[in-house]
Design a protein around this motif. Structure first.
Motif, PDB file in Angstrom:
ATOM      1  N   PRO A 105      83.175  13.396  57.640  1.00  0.00           N
ATOM      2  CA  PRO A 105      82.291  12.302  57.213  1.00  0.00           C
ATOM      3  C   PRO A 105      81.753  12.501  55.799  1.00  0.00           C
ATOM      4  O   PRO A 105      81.593  11.537  55.045  1.00  0.00           O
ATOM      5  N   LEU A 106      81.507  13.752  55.428  1.00  0.00           N
ATOM      6  CA  LEU A 106      81.002  14.042  54.091  1.00  0.00           C
ATOM      7  C   LEU A 106      82.072  13.742  53.037  1.00  0.00           C
ATOM      8  O   LEU A 106      81.788  13.131  51.996  1.00  0.00           O
ATOM      9  N   LEU A 107      83.311  14.145  53.303  1.00  0.00           N
ATOM     10  CA  LEU A 107      84.400  13.844  52.378  1.00  0.00           C
ATOM     11  C   LEU A 107      84.664  12.342  52.298  1.00  0.00           C
ATOM     12  O   LEU A 107      85.019  11.825  51.234  1.00  0.00           O
ATOM     13  N   ARG A 108      84.473  11.640  53.390  1.00  0.00           N
ATOM     14  CA  ARG A 108      84.639  10.188  53.384  1.00  0.00           C
ATOM     15  C   ARG A 108      83.605   9.528  52.473  1.00  0.00           C
ATOM     16  O   ARG A 108      83.919   8.608  51.701  1.00  0.00           O
ATOM     17  N   ARG A 109      82.362  10.004  52.541  1.00  0.00           N
ATOM     18  CA  ARG A 109      81.317   9.455  51.670  1.00  0.00           C
ATOM     19  C   ARG A 109      81.620   9.756  50.206  1.00  0.00           C
ATOM     20  O   ARG A 109      81.375   8.915  49.333  1.00  0.00           O
ATOM     21  N   LEU A 110      82.151  10.962  49.941  1.00  0.00           N
ATOM     22  CA  LEU A 110      82.504  11.303  48.566  1.00  0.00           C
ATOM     23  C   LEU A 110      83.610  10.391  48.052  1.00  0.00           C
ATOM     24  O   LEU A 110      83.552   9.910  46.910  1.00  0.00           O
ATOM     25  N   ARG A 111      84.602  10.140  48.872  1.00  0.00           N
ATOM     26  CA  ARG A 111      85.705   9.263  48.450  1.00  0.00           C
ATOM     27  C   ARG A 111      85.220   7.838  48.214  1.00  0.00           C
ATOM     28  O   ARG A 111      85.642   7.173  47.268  1.00  0.00           O
ATOM     29  N   ASP A 112      84.328   7.346  49.068  1.00  0.00           N
ATOM     30  CA  ASP A 112      83.806   5.995  48.904  1.00  0.00           C
ATOM     31  C   ASP A 112      82.997   5.859  47.609  1.00  0.00           C
ATOM     32  O   ASP A 112      83.064   4.834  46.933  1.00  0.00           O
ATOM     33  N   LEU A 152      72.852  31.395  49.079  1.00  0.00           N
ATOM     34  CA  LEU A 152      73.558  30.125  48.981  1.00  0.00           C
ATOM     35  C   LEU A 152      72.591  28.950  48.976  1.00  0.00           C
ATOM     36  O   LEU A 152      71.589  28.950  49.690  1.00  0.00           O
ATOM     37  N   ALA A 153      72.916  27.936  48.177  1.00  0.00           N
ATOM     38  CA  ALA A 153      72.231  26.648  48.280  1.00  0.00           C
ATOM     39  C   ALA A 153      72.756  25.940  49.522  1.00  0.00           C
ATOM     40  O   ALA A 153      73.926  26.077  49.868  1.00  0.00           O
ATOM     41  N   ARG A 154      71.906  25.179  50.182  1.00  0.00           N
ATOM     42  CA  ARG A 154      72.344  24.555  51.432  1.00  0.00           C
ATOM     43  C   ARG A 154      71.649  23.227  51.677  1.00  0.00           C
ATOM     44  O   ARG A 154      70.536  22.989  51.219  1.00  0.00           O
ATOM     45  N   VAL A 155      72.325  22.382  52.432  1.00  0.00           N
ATOM     46  CA  VAL A 155      71.744  21.157  52.980  1.00  0.00           C
ATOM     47  C   VAL A 155      72.192  21.079  54.436  1.00  0.00           C
ATOM     48  O   VAL A 155      73.392  21.175  54.724  1.00  0.00           O
ATOM     49  N   ARG A 156      71.247  20.921  55.343  1.00  0.00           N
ATOM     50  CA  ARG A 156      71.588  20.817  56.765  1.00  0.00           C
ATOM     51  C   ARG A 156      72.261  19.471  57.029  1.00  0.00           C
ATOM     52  O   ARG A 156      71.788  18.426  56.593  1.00  0.00           O
ATOM     53  N   LEU A 157      73.379  19.496  57.746  1.00  0.00           N
ATOM     54  CA  LEU A 157      74.104  18.281  58.089  1.00  0.00           C
ATOM     55  C   LEU A 157      73.842  17.841  59.524  1.00  0.00           C
ATOM     56  O   LEU A 157      73.628  16.658  59.794  1.00  0.00           O
ATOM     57  N   GLU A 158      73.873  18.792  60.468  1.00  0.00           N
ATOM     58  CA  GLU A 158      73.672  18.473  61.883  1.00  0.00           C
ATOM     59  C   GLU A 158      73.453  19.768  62.644  1.00  0.00           C
ATOM     60  O   GLU A 158      73.589  20.870  62.091  1.00  0.00           O
ATOM     61  N   SER A 159      73.094  19.651  63.913  1.00  0.00           N
ATOM     62  CA  SER A 159      72.986  20.807  64.800  1.00  0.00           C
ATOM     63  C   SER A 159      73.946  20.622  65.964  1.00  0.00           C
ATOM     64  O   SER A 159      74.280  19.489  66.344  1.00  0.00           O
ATOM     65  N   ASP A 160      74.374  21.736  66.531  1.00  0.00           N
ATOM     66  CA  ASP A 160      75.256  21.670  67.695  1.00  0.00           C
ATOM     67  C   ASP A 160      74.947  22.843  68.616  1.00  0.00           C
ATOM     68  O   ASP A 160      74.372  23.849  68.190  1.00  0.00           O
ATOM     69  N   ALA A 283      75.031  14.482  50.776  1.00  0.00           N
ATOM     70  CA  ALA A 283      74.520  15.105  52.000  1.00  0.00           C
ATOM     71  C   ALA A 283      73.022  14.876  52.139  1.00  0.00           C
ATOM     72  O   ALA A 283      72.515  14.585  53.231  1.00  0.00           O
ATOM     73  N   GLU A 284      72.294  14.997  51.039  1.00  0.00           N
ATOM     74  CA  GLU A 284      70.848  14.780  51.079  1.00  0.00           C
ATOM     75  C   GLU A 284      70.513  13.328  51.377  1.00  0.00           C
ATOM     76  O   GLU A 284      69.562  13.033  52.119  1.00  0.00           O
ATOM     77  N   GLU A 285      71.291  12.398  50.822  1.00  0.00           N
ATOM     78  CA  GLU A 285      71.087  10.974  51.115  1.00  0.00           C
ATOM     79  C   GLU A 285      71.301  10.698  52.596  1.00  0.00           C
ATOM     80  O   GLU A 285      70.543   9.929  53.218  1.00  0.00           O
ATOM     81  N   ALA A 288      68.341  11.972  54.535  1.00  0.00           N
ATOM     82  CA  ALA A 288      67.177  11.097  54.324  1.00  0.00           C
ATOM     83  C   ALA A 288      67.299   9.818  55.143  1.00  0.00           C
ATOM     84  O   ALA A 288      66.318   9.329  55.716  1.00  0.00           O
ATOM     85  N   ALA A 289      68.516   9.277  55.227  1.00  0.00           N
ATOM     86  CA  ALA A 289      68.733   8.066  56.025  1.00  0.00           C
ATOM     87  C   ALA A 289      68.491   8.329  57.498  1.00  0.00           C
ATOM     88  O   ALA A 289      67.931   7.484  58.218  1.00  0.00           O
ATOM     89  N   LEU A 290      68.904   9.510  57.978  1.00  0.00           N
ATOM     90  CA  LEU A 290      68.664   9.861  59.385  1.00  0.00           C
ATOM     91  C   LEU A 290      67.182  10.011  59.683  1.00  0.00           C
ATOM     92  O   LEU A 290      66.712   9.594  60.744  1.00  0.00           O
ATOM     93  N   ARG A 291      66.449  10.582  58.739  1.00  0.00           N
ATOM     94  CA  ARG A 291      65.006  10.776  58.963  1.00  0.00           C
ATOM     95  C   ARG A 291      64.242   9.459  59.021  1.00  0.00           C
ATOM     96  O   ARG A 291      63.227   9.356  59.716  1.00  0.00           O
ATOM     97  N   THR A 292      64.724   8.449  58.287  1.00  0.00           N
ATOM     98  CA  THR A 292      64.017   7.180  58.261  1.00  0.00           C
ATOM     99  C   THR A 292      64.524   6.173  59.289  1.00  0.00           C
ATOM    100  O   THR A 292      63.944   5.112  59.451  1.00  0.00           O
ATOM    101  N   SER A 293      65.627   6.524  59.962  1.00  0.00           N
ATOM    102  CA  SER A 293      66.196   5.568  60.947  1.00  0.00           C
ATOM    103  C   SER A 293      65.481   5.691  62.291  1.00  0.00           C
ATOM    104  O   SER A 293      64.794   6.642  62.586  1.00  0.00           O
TER     105      SER A 293
END
Length: 293
Positions: A105-112, A152-160, A283-285, A288-293
């Motif tokens: 999904p992250l690569l898809r957003r980059l391509r878009d 390392l710099a990091r951004v959390r994407l999801e938990s499993d 990834a940060e966007e 942020a969208a998940l937090r506000t949804s």
């Protein structure tokens, strides 16, 4: 010889005079004259014959003209390439991941967002992914982190969460949960030691004081699914990795610390540049969208 002197030389050759060259370069005439004079004195040559009608190039000056134009043209090409890279109109991203599920999904957003960027994805276990990122083989990584990685710099994407993968015919397949205590002596197929899944599951077993029977060690999720379907034992997998194989089902494990965050990671200096910075912004966007949804 430096870039300003080359530009001054090119402008005088093109316009035939120091005054017109100064206008073209948005400089004063004395500044242009000083550049040419310094070049002549540096090499002990005469490039122009000065006169009331302007500056006529000498034979040497005429000989230099195509070379100067070629050098300045190459510099313009270099600048164009650099500006394209800065504006993400071109570029390449090498991404390493311990699984495709969060990476795609992250690569898809980059391509878009940046369709001119060419991306490649290599997959391996968690340890191999972190090595690729830290060594610079990969520009960035998507990895399940089960321990601190302060370098390392990091951004959390999801938990499993780790669950049990079972054949649909297994006696536990209809249950909601299985306790860690019940894992004592149970045949288990496992990923290699560099896998975050294996390490989380093994640590949970150790905390509960149980020892499953290691029936088979495997190098991929696909191999694990086939081994479980073939009856070698149950498997410990992240829930998102279980797939939709009709031969298999999943059951939750009733244990602590079986959850890991999947993060986008990179060396800090790379996270601030070009395509990697764009990937982190996406990834940060998304977060942020998940937090506000």
């Amino acid at each position: 010889m430096n870039l300003p002197s080359l530009r001054a030389l090119d402008a005088v050759l093109a316009t035939g005079g120091f005054g017109r060259a100064a206008e073209r370069l948005n400089l004063s005439q004395p500044a242009v004259s000083a550049q040419i004079l310094a070049l002549e004195r540096q090499y002990g040559v005469e490039l122009f014959r000065r006169g009331p009608a302007g500056a006529a190039p000498t034979e040497l000056g005429q000989e230099l003209a195509p070379h100067v134009r070629r050098i300045l043209g190459l510099l313009r090409d270099l600048e164009h390439l650099l500006l394209q890279a800065r504006n993400l109109d071109r570029g390449r991203l090498t991404l390493a991941a311990d699984g495709p599920f969060a990476a795609m999904p992250l690569l898809r957003r980059l391509r878009d967002r940046h369709p001119a960027i060419a991306s490649s994805l290599t997959t391996g276990n968690t340890a191999a992914t972190l090595v690729a990122v830290r060594s610079g083989i990969a520009d960035a990584g998507v990895v399940s982190l089960i321990e601190a990685a302060p370098d390392l710099a990091r951004v959390r994407l999801e938990s499993d969460r780790v669950v049990l993968l079972l054949p649909v015919s297994h006696p536990w397949s209809a249950r909601a949960t299985v306790s860690m205590a019940e894992m004592a002596g149970i045949a288990v197929v496992a990923r290699e030691e560099g896998s975050a899944t294996f390490r989380l599951f093994a640590a949970a077993c150790a905390r509960s004081g149980v020892r499953p029977e290691l029936a088979l060690r495997l190098g991929s999720r696909e191999a694990m699914r086939e081994a479980v379907a073939a009856g070698f034992g149950v498997g410990a997998v992240f829930e998102r990795e279980a797939g939709t194989d009709p031969r298999l089902t999943t059951v939750a494990l009733d244990g602590s610390d079986l959850t890991a965050d999947t993060c986008l990671v990179a060396l800090p200096e790379r996270a601030e540049l070009g395509v990697v910075r764009a990937l982190f912004q996406l990834a940060e966007e998304a977060q942020a969208a998940l937090r506000t949804s």
